[in-house]
Enzyme design. Structure first.
Site, PDB file in Angstrom:
ATOM      1  NE  ARG A   1      35.178  64.340 -14.210  1.00  0.00           N
ATOM      2  CZ  ARG A   1      34.908  63.886 -12.986  1.00  0.00           C
ATOM      3  NH1 ARG A   1      35.877  63.632 -12.131  1.00  0.00           N
ATOM      4  NH2 ARG A   1      33.659  63.658 -12.618  1.00  0.00           N
TER       5      ARG A   1
ATOM      6  CG  HIS B   1      38.285  58.802 -11.213  1.00  0.00           C
ATOM      7  ND1 HIS B   1      37.920  59.443 -12.366  1.00  0.00           N
ATOM      8  CD2 HIS B   1      37.621  59.462 -10.213  1.00  0.00           C
ATOM      9  CE1 HIS B   1      37.084  60.422 -12.080  1.00  0.00           C
ATOM     10  NE2 HIS B   1      36.881  60.450 -10.779  1.00  0.00           N
TER      11      HIS B   1
ATOM     12  CD  GLU C   1      39.585  58.950 -15.373  1.00  0.00           C
ATOM     13  OE1 GLU C   1      40.588  59.571 -15.000  1.00  0.00           O
ATOM     14  OE2 GLU C   1      38.566  58.788 -14.666  1.00  0.00           O
TER      15      GLU C   1
HETATM   16  P1  NAD Z   1      32.406  72.865  -7.134  1.00  0.00           P
HETATM   17  O1  NAD Z   1      31.439  73.121  -8.231  1.00  0.00           O
HETATM   18  O2  NAD Z   1      31.948  72.985  -5.716  1.00  0.00           O
HETATM   19  O3  NAD Z   1      33.677  73.816  -7.304  1.00  0.00           O
HETATM   20  C1  NAD Z   1      34.263  74.132  -8.534  1.00  0.00           C
HETATM   21  C2  NAD Z   1      34.872  75.521  -8.415  1.00  0.00           C
HETATM   22  O4  NAD Z   1      35.567  75.797  -9.647  1.00  0.00           O
HETATM   23  C3  NAD Z   1      33.826  76.622  -8.211  1.00  0.00           C
HETATM   24  O5  NAD Z   1      34.155  77.388  -7.085  1.00  0.00           O
HETATM   25  C4  NAD Z   1      33.893  77.434  -9.508  1.00  0.00           C
HETATM   26  O6  NAD Z   1      33.675  78.834  -9.289  1.00  0.00           O
HETATM   27  C5  NAD Z   1      35.321  77.177  -9.950  1.00  0.00           C
HETATM   28  N1  NAD Z   1      35.517  77.401 -11.386  1.00  0.00           N
HETATM   29  C6  NAD Z   1      34.821  76.849 -12.413  1.00  0.00           C
HETATM   30  N2  NAD Z   1      35.317  77.271 -13.582  1.00  0.00           N
HETATM   31  C7  NAD Z   1      36.340  78.118 -13.297  1.00  0.00           C
HETATM   32  C8  NAD Z   1      37.241  78.873 -14.094  1.00  0.00           C
HETATM   33  N3  NAD Z   1      37.185  78.832 -15.421  1.00  0.00           N
HETATM   34  N4  NAD Z   1      38.175  79.619 -13.470  1.00  0.00           N
HETATM   35  C9  NAD Z   1      38.221  79.667 -12.112  1.00  0.00           C
HETATM   36  N5  NAD Z   1      37.399  78.958 -11.304  1.00  0.00           N
HETATM   37  C10 NAD Z   1      36.463  78.197 -11.891  1.00  0.00           C
HETATM   38  O7  NAD Z   1      32.988  71.411  -7.407  1.00  0.00           O
HETATM   39  P2  NAD Z   1      33.709  70.433  -6.374  1.00  0.00           P
HETATM   40  O8  NAD Z   1      32.691  69.620  -5.677  1.00  0.00           O
HETATM   41  O9  NAD Z   1      34.680  71.198  -5.566  1.00  0.00           O
HETATM   42  O10 NAD Z   1      34.470  69.440  -7.387  1.00  0.00           O
HETATM   43  C11 NAD Z   1      35.477  69.891  -8.262  1.00  0.00           C
HETATM   44  C12 NAD Z   1      35.741  68.835  -9.315  1.00  0.00           C
HETATM   45  O11 NAD Z   1      36.357  67.708  -8.714  1.00  0.00           O
HETATM   46  C13 NAD Z   1      34.478  68.236  -9.960  1.00  0.00           C
HETATM   47  O12 NAD Z   1      34.005  69.032 -11.044  1.00  0.00           O
HETATM   48  C14 NAD Z   1      34.923  66.880 -10.412  1.00  0.00           C
HETATM   49  O13 NAD Z   1      35.348  66.942 -11.761  1.00  0.00           O
HETATM   50  C15 NAD Z   1      36.112  66.566  -9.533  1.00  0.00           C
HETATM   51  N6  NAD Z   1      35.892  65.402  -8.666  1.00  0.00           N
HETATM   52  C16 NAD Z   1      36.758  64.353  -8.716  1.00  0.00           C
HETATM   53  C17 NAD Z   1      36.573  63.256  -7.869  1.00  0.00           C
HETATM   54  C18 NAD Z   1      37.532  62.084  -7.836  1.00  0.00           C
HETATM   55  O14 NAD Z   1      37.160  61.008  -7.364  1.00  0.00           O
HETATM   56  N7  NAD Z   1      38.764  62.226  -8.307  1.00  0.00           N
HETATM   57  C19 NAD Z   1      35.473  63.228  -7.017  1.00  0.00           C
HETATM   58  C20 NAD Z   1      34.620  64.319  -6.987  1.00  0.00           C
HETATM   59  C21 NAD Z   1      34.822  65.401  -7.810  1.00  0.00           C
END
Ligand code: NAD
Length: 328
Positions: free
Chosen positions: A232, A293, A261
């Site tokens: 993000r 994105h 964005e």
């Molecule tokens: P997920 O929930 O499986 O993983 C997120 C990880 O972040 C978890 O392991 C959690 O423990 C960790 N985390 C959260 N807060 C934290 C903190 N303060 N300190 C340390 N670790 C922390 O999510 P995911 O499926 O891996 O996706 C991650 C992010 O990617 C999503 O939240 C989304 O914003 C983004 N995303 C972007 C796209 C894109 O098209 N660019 C697509 C999908 C997801």
């Protein structure tokens, strides 16, 4: 059973039709976001499914409740466009999408490789028949340390896919996974900042992660660090990142997302005056590669997003719970 789907794109159509028939659900389709004007269309529906451009704040949640709509699914993984605290408070249930993380992980690695091999500059030169080598020398992954922030679904897949490259992998997450420990080393956040040549972000946008890449964290990183953000835009303070590029502390940036964005990405805005100065300024650097994105955007992911979005609403309506129910 009737539900409404907002922000429906042409490429989602066939998947919606298939799942509607399979689950025997009537779906109203709307291309627009769920907003004050389009909410009227939801009258008589039991649930709504949206993408990431509908702003579901407390006022919108109250309006949904007035229509007796207690179930929302977002066909995205991120759900920072929904006021989850308020939804919980008034008893609206929300499910997010859970498509396979491979598409975003592939894209992340592509941005890493494009950045360390200076592909943006090479491509621009090729377009004007400049085939010189000067300034295009790159680095090899086997010589680099990659720091992965967040070992959730996408972070873990990135780590798995990096195995073949021979790089050293450091990882930081508040929750450590045994499977990830077999492939990478969990370290303190500051250690990751100090030791990584490439840092890639895979955390959700939360209060704790907002602007985590800022002046202070950049000052802890190696000179010439490559930053990749496929999570993000708001995880990065773009002013600090721009300063880092200008001061040549940051060696390259690969950004699939950028702060503010919304309203720009996923739209054709060619003839419009855009009001995101930071985006316009930062994209001109030769070492900044930006995409709109699209890391998620594959055939497999779109199919899962639509199926998940509809089936979680059907499950909420039939049983009161759903696999995609957002728990935290
Ligand atoms: P997920 O929930 O499986 O993983 C997120 C990880 O972040 C978890 O392991 C959690 O423990 C960790 N985390 C959260 N807060 C934290 C903190 N303060 N300190 C340390 N670790 C922390 O999510 P995911 O499926 O891996 O996706 C991650 C992010 O990617 C999503 O939240 C989304 O914003 C983004 N995303 C972007 C796209 C894109 O098209 N660019 C697509 C999908 C997801």
């Amino acid at each position: 059973m009737k539900i409404i789907a907002y922000e429906v794109r042409g490429d989602e159509g066939k998947y919606f039709e298939e799942i509607a028939e399979k689950l025997n659900v009537e779906i109203i389709y709307c291309k627009e976001t769920l907003n004050e004007e389009t909410i009227e269309l939801a009258k008589g529906c039991m649930g709504v499914t949206i993408l990431g451009h509908s702003n579901i704040d407390s006022a919108m949640l109250d309006k949904l409740m007035e229509l007796n709509i207690k179930y929302i699914s977002t066909r995205t993984i991120g759900y920072n466009h929904i006021d989850m605290d308020y939804a919980r408070k008034i008893g609206v249930k929300v499910a997010n999408s859970s498509y396979e993380p491979n598409g975003v992980a592939d894209f992340t690695i592509m941005l890493m490789l494009m950045s360390i091999r200076k592909y943006k500059q090479a491509m621009f030169r090729g377009n004007v028949n400049d085939y010189s080598l000067e300034g295009l020398q790159g680095k090899e992954m086997k010589d680099l340390t990659v720091g992965v922030l967040g070992s959730g679904k996408i972070g873990e897949t990135v780590i798995n896919q990096l195995q073949g490259f021979g790089c050293k992998i450091l990882v930081y997450d508040t929750f450590q996974k045994d499977k990830v420990k077999e492939m990478a080393t969990y370290v303190e956040l500051d250690t990751l900042y100090h030791e990584s040549d490439i840092i890639t972000l895979h955390m959700p946008l939360l209060k704790a992660t907002h602007h985590m890449i800022n002046k202070e964290s950049i000052s802890k990183m190696k000179k010439g660090v490559v930053l990749i953000n496929c999570a993000r835009g708001e995880l990065m303070d773009i002013e600090a990142v721009t300063d880092g590029i200008e001061a040549q502390r940051i060696g390259a940036l690969g950004l699939d997302v950028i702060e503010n964005e919304e309203g720009i990405y996923h739209q054709d805005r060619r003839s419009d005056i855009l009001n995101n100065r930071q985006m316009a300024y930062i994209r001109q650097f030769p070492n900044v590669t930006m995409t709109q994105h699209i890391a998620f955007y594959t055939d497999a992911a779109v199919c899962s997003m639509v199926n998940g979005g509809v089936s979680s609403l059907v499950s909420f309506i039939n049983t009161g719970s759903s696999e995609g129910d957002i728990k935290y």
